[in-house]
Every structure is written in C-alpha cells, then in structure tokens.
Design an enzyme around this catalytic site. Structure first.
Site, mmCIF file in Angstrom:
data_model
loop_
_atom_site.group_PDB
_atom_site.id
_atom_site.type_symbol
_atom_site.label_atom_id
_atom_site.label_comp_id
_atom_site.label_asym_id
_atom_site.label_seq_id
_atom_site.Cartn_x
_atom_site.Cartn_y
_atom_site.Cartn_z
ATOM 1 C CG HIS A 36 -2.220 -1.258 0.947
ATOM 2 N ND1 HIS A 36 -3.311 -0.653 0.479
ATOM 3 C CD2 HIS A 36 -2.254 -2.415 1.074
ATOM 4 C CE1 HIS A 36 -4.108 -1.624 0.458
ATOM 5 N NE2 HIS A 36 -3.319 -2.716 0.728
ATOM 6 C CB THR A 37 4.513 1.875 -0.269
ATOM 7 O OG1 THR A 37 4.671 0.643 -0.990
ATOM 8 C CG2 THR A 37 4.468 1.664 1.156
ATOM 9 C CB SER A 69 -10.862 -16.661 -21.077
ATOM 10 O OG SER A 69 -10.781 -17.143 -19.848
ATOM 11 C CG LEU A 127 -0.582 -15.191 -6.118
ATOM 12 C CD1 LEU A 127 -0.282 -16.622 -6.217
ATOM 13 C CD2 LEU A 127 0.634 -14.479 -5.120
ATOM 14 C CB SER A 129 -4.824 -13.488 -11.990
ATOM 15 O OG SER A 129 -6.182 -12.997 -11.322
ATOM 16 C CB SER A 130 -6.380 -8.296 -12.626
ATOM 17 O OG SER A 130 -5.921 -7.708 -11.535
ATOM 18 C CD GLU A 162 -6.273 -3.801 -12.112
ATOM 19 O OE1 GLU A 162 -5.438 -4.001 -12.923
ATOM 20 O OE2 GLU A 162 -6.807 -4.277 -11.041
ATOM 21 C CG ASP A 174 -0.405 -5.612 -8.322
ATOM 22 O OD1 ASP A 174 0.553 -5.433 -7.758
ATOM 23 O OD2 ASP A 174 -1.644 -5.742 -7.766
ATOM 24 C CE1 TYR A 226 -4.852 -1.806 -2.907
ATOM 25 C CE2 TYR A 226 -6.237 0.048 -4.108
ATOM 26 C CZ TYR A 226 -4.812 -0.719 -3.981
ATOM 27 O OH TYR A 226 -3.874 -0.161 -4.308
HETATM 28 C C1 GAF Z 1 -3.094 -4.556 -5.024
HETATM 29 C C2 GAF Z 1 -2.844 -3.045 -5.996
HETATM 30 F F1 GAF Z 1 -3.142 -3.688 -7.142
HETATM 31 C C3 GAF Z 1 -1.662 -2.739 -5.789
HETATM 32 O O1 GAF Z 1 -1.394 -1.436 -6.779
HETATM 33 C C4 GAF Z 1 -0.872 -2.411 -4.392
HETATM 34 O O2 GAF Z 1 -1.521 -1.147 -4.132
HETATM 35 C C5 GAF Z 1 -1.230 -3.623 -3.613
HETATM 36 O O3 GAF Z 1 -2.654 -4.160 -3.778
HETATM 37 C C6 GAF Z 1 -0.920 -3.406 -2.159
HETATM 38 O O4 GAF Z 1 0.281 -3.059 -1.963
HETATM 39 O O5 GAF Z 1 -2.244 -5.355 -5.150
#
Ligand code: GAF
Length: 385
Positions: A36-37, A69, A127, A129-130, A162, A174, A226
């Site tokens: 979450h950084t 898919s 992990l 997947s998206s 996204e 990600d 989130y």
């Molecule tokens: C999810 C989010 F998609 C990432 O951007 C990140 O914020 C993460 O959570 C937390 O570190 O995977």
C-alpha cells in the site's frame, strides 16, 4: 513451449481454426515488501512468479477484438464502440477491453486482434492475475501493431486500464512487476518517478527458500476496504500538506503524527511511512548480499499491516504466526490484503517443516487447508515466439 502456452495454442486453433501468429506471456507476482505504498508515490519491491498468463494472438481486420478464455470457456467479441465507453465490457473481458481502451486513449493505432488466453496464475489469491492478463494482452498488441510504447511506459497504461475501465483504484505495482521484473531479481520501483533498479535476489545461493502460503481465505469486502485505505492515505497527506505520504520521511514521522487528530488516520500514515523505510532498508541489505537479515523487516511489515493498516484476517495472521514459530526468518502477508498469500523466508532445508506447521495450525483452527509452494524470482512479460 510451456504447457500453458500449449493450452493457449489449442484454444486458439479450436476457436479460430488456425495457429496464432505468436505467444506473449506475463507473470503474476508476489511483493517482497512495500504494501500500500505504491499509490502513496512510495517504494515497492515485488518479484515475478514462475506462474504466467499466456495470450496466443494474431491480427484481425478492422477495429474488433475477439477473446477466448480457458477459464470461462467463453469467447467474447467487442468493437470500438464498446471499448470507447468504459463499463460496456464487464467481467474478465474488461481487463482486455481496458487495455485496448487505454492504448486508443493514448493515441495509439491499435490493431484488431484475436486472442486465446490460458493462465497458471490462480484467481483471487492476491498474485495479480489481473495484471498478468493486462500485461499479456498489452505486450501482444504492442508487438502485433508495431506500436511505439517501450516497456517502461507500459505499466502506467495497464494501470489506467484497471483504474478507468475496470474501475479498481489500484496503484502501479502489479503492472510494473508483471512487465518489468527480471529473472533472479526483485524490482525496486520508485512509484513516483517509475525509476527501477533490479536487485539480485539469489535465495538458492544464500541457502534460503521463499515459501508462498495461499491462505485460501475468502476476500471479505476487499475492494471497498482497499478504496477506503487509499482515501485515508490521501486525506492524511492533505492534512499534512504534502503531495503524497511518500513526502513524509521516517525522521519527520513523529512530528507529522502529532499534527493528526484522528487515531485511525495516524495509524494509516504510520504504516505507509514506516513501510517505505522498510523497503529502503530491505534494498540496502540485499545490495550488500545480506539476504537472511531481511527476515525481521518482513515480519515488522506484517505487524504494521495487522495493527496500523488493519488489512489482515485471521487465516493470514495464523499463517504468519505458525511460520515464525516453526523457524521462518521472517513472514508477512503479500498483496492488497483481506486474504491472499503469505510469504515466509525460510532456510531451504526447513521449507517442508514450516509448510507442515502452517497446515497443522490451520487444521487446529478449523480453516480450509492452505496451499504451500516455494518460488524463485522469474522473468517479466515476454514474447515466447
Ligand atoms: C494491490 C494493488 F493492485 C497494488 O497496486 C498495491 O496497492 C497492492 O494491492 C498493495 O500493496 O495488489
């Protein structure tokens, strides 16, 4: 070619009656530290998994995209009208349409294309997947269309897909991990500048292993929570008068906390500022080849996510506690939280016994048995042929 690529090829032939022009593979990821950084303009340190999503693809006439898919067994098809209006393509197709939208929105001449998608990245395990799906489709379209979009500019675009098309307010970690990671390395990413350093992460040479424990915990309200965490962080930055929490250093933390009245905002801010510092400390140790010394930083990250950011769940905390009690050098939840996976850094010889201890602790608490596997850092997105 790998099995997953074979499955994509078989799907492509069955759906479209001919072989694809090529295959593009993109991995899932775990985040070693820095949670979450990313949306706070801070630091992260993910590495790519050897689990990949493969897009078998070729061009098709006109502005039309057709996608089969393996997972759903369905084929969807959409044209420019649906793409140009975020929200019209939903479900898994939104990740594909979102990439097409983001490319078009950035002014690229996106070729029409047909895809068959197969994946070894489990869904819902945290992990990414998206991001793997977005990266596989994006790299395929860039190559098929000969688009001028170097790898370092691709993650921002996939993130826009996204954020704006799918509607998930995620950061850039990600997509960066899936696209920019290197074999045998962790990716030290500055999420403000998008500058990267590939940090050697040779677990084998250090006699260590990284255990990934899938908590199998159902994601409870993960999306809403989130978004709420992101809002708290943004509110904290505003109250402190900085563009993002990245701009508060560890030395300024106490003074910053003293200026915040709301205890919850204080906890959120403390997590982000200390977590950024833990990433920097981890990178310093890895640069010095002191791999086994990162364990306590991983565990401190977990405690911060549990107590300050409040994003863990009982299954996750049980996995961390059991792994540490069984001798792990460090353990933490990885990813967005409210379920997903735990990483445990272990002596290579202890991987099985730590996994067994976590499984036993789950049985004792009546939780669904966890998945356990050891992983090494793998390459980022690539064209296979
Ligand atoms: C999810 C989010 F998609 C990432 O951007 C990140 O914020 C993460 O959570 C937390 O570190 O995977």
């Amino acid at each position: 070619m790998t099995d997953v690529a074979d499955r994509a090829t078989a799907g492509f032939r069955q759906e479209f009656g001919e072989p694809p022009a090529g295959h593009w593979a993109a991995p899932g990821r775990v985040n070693l530290i820095g949670e979450h950084t990313d949306y706070n303009d801070g630091f992260v340190l993910p590495f790519a998994l050897p689990l990949r999503t493969v897009a078998a693809a070729d061009r098709q006439e006109g502005a039309r995209w057709t996608v089969w898919s393996e997972l759903s067994g369905e084929t969807i098809s959409f044209g420019a009208d649906e793409v140009d209006e975020p929200g019209r393509v939903t479900g898994w197709g939104a990740y594909v349409a979102g990439v097409v939208w983001a490319l078009r929105d950035a002014g690229h001449d996106v070729p029409g294309a047909r895809f068959a998608i197969a994946s070894d990245v489990p869904l819902g395990a945290g992990l990414s997947s998206s991001a793997a799906l977005e990266a596989a489709v994006l790299t395929a379209l860039v190559d098929l269309g000969g688009l001028d979009l170097p790898a370092d500019r691709q993650p921002r675009l996939a993130q826009r897909a996204e954020n704006h098309y799918v509607g998930a307010p995620t950061g850039i970690m990600d997509q960066s991990a899936s696209i920019r990671c290197r074999d045998g390395h962790a990716l030290f990413l500055d999420c403000r500048t998008e500058g990267v350093e590939h940090i050697p992460f040779d677990l084998r040479a250090a006699g260590l292993a990284m255990l990934v424990i899938d908590s199998h915990a159902p994601h409870r309200h993960a999306d809403g929570e989130y978004a709420a965490r992101r809002k708290s962080c943004e509110a904290g930055a505003e109250l402190l008068g900085v563009p993002a929490l990245r701009d508060v250093t560890i030395d300024q933390l106490d003074a910053a906390l003293a200026r915040l009245d709301d205890p919850e905002t204080r906890r959120r801010v403390r997590h982000v500022v200390t977590e950024d510092q833990r990433v920097l400390d981890t990178v310093a140790l890895l640069r010095a080849g002191r791999v086994r010394e990162i364990g306590p930083l991983l565990t401190a990250s977990h405690v911060s996510m549990r107590d300050d950011f409040e994003i863990t769940v009982p299954e996750i905390d049980t996995a961390v506690e059991a792994a540490l009690a069984a001798g792990a050098l460090g353990a933490r939840m990885t990813g967005g939280g409210f379920g997903g996976c735990v990483l445990a850094l272990v002596e290579a010889a202890a991987a099985d016994s730590v996994a067994a201890a976590v499984t036993a602790a789950y049985a004792e608490r009546g939780f669904t048995a966890p998945g356990t596997v050891t992983v090494l850092p793998a390459p980022g997105a690539t064209r296979l042929d």
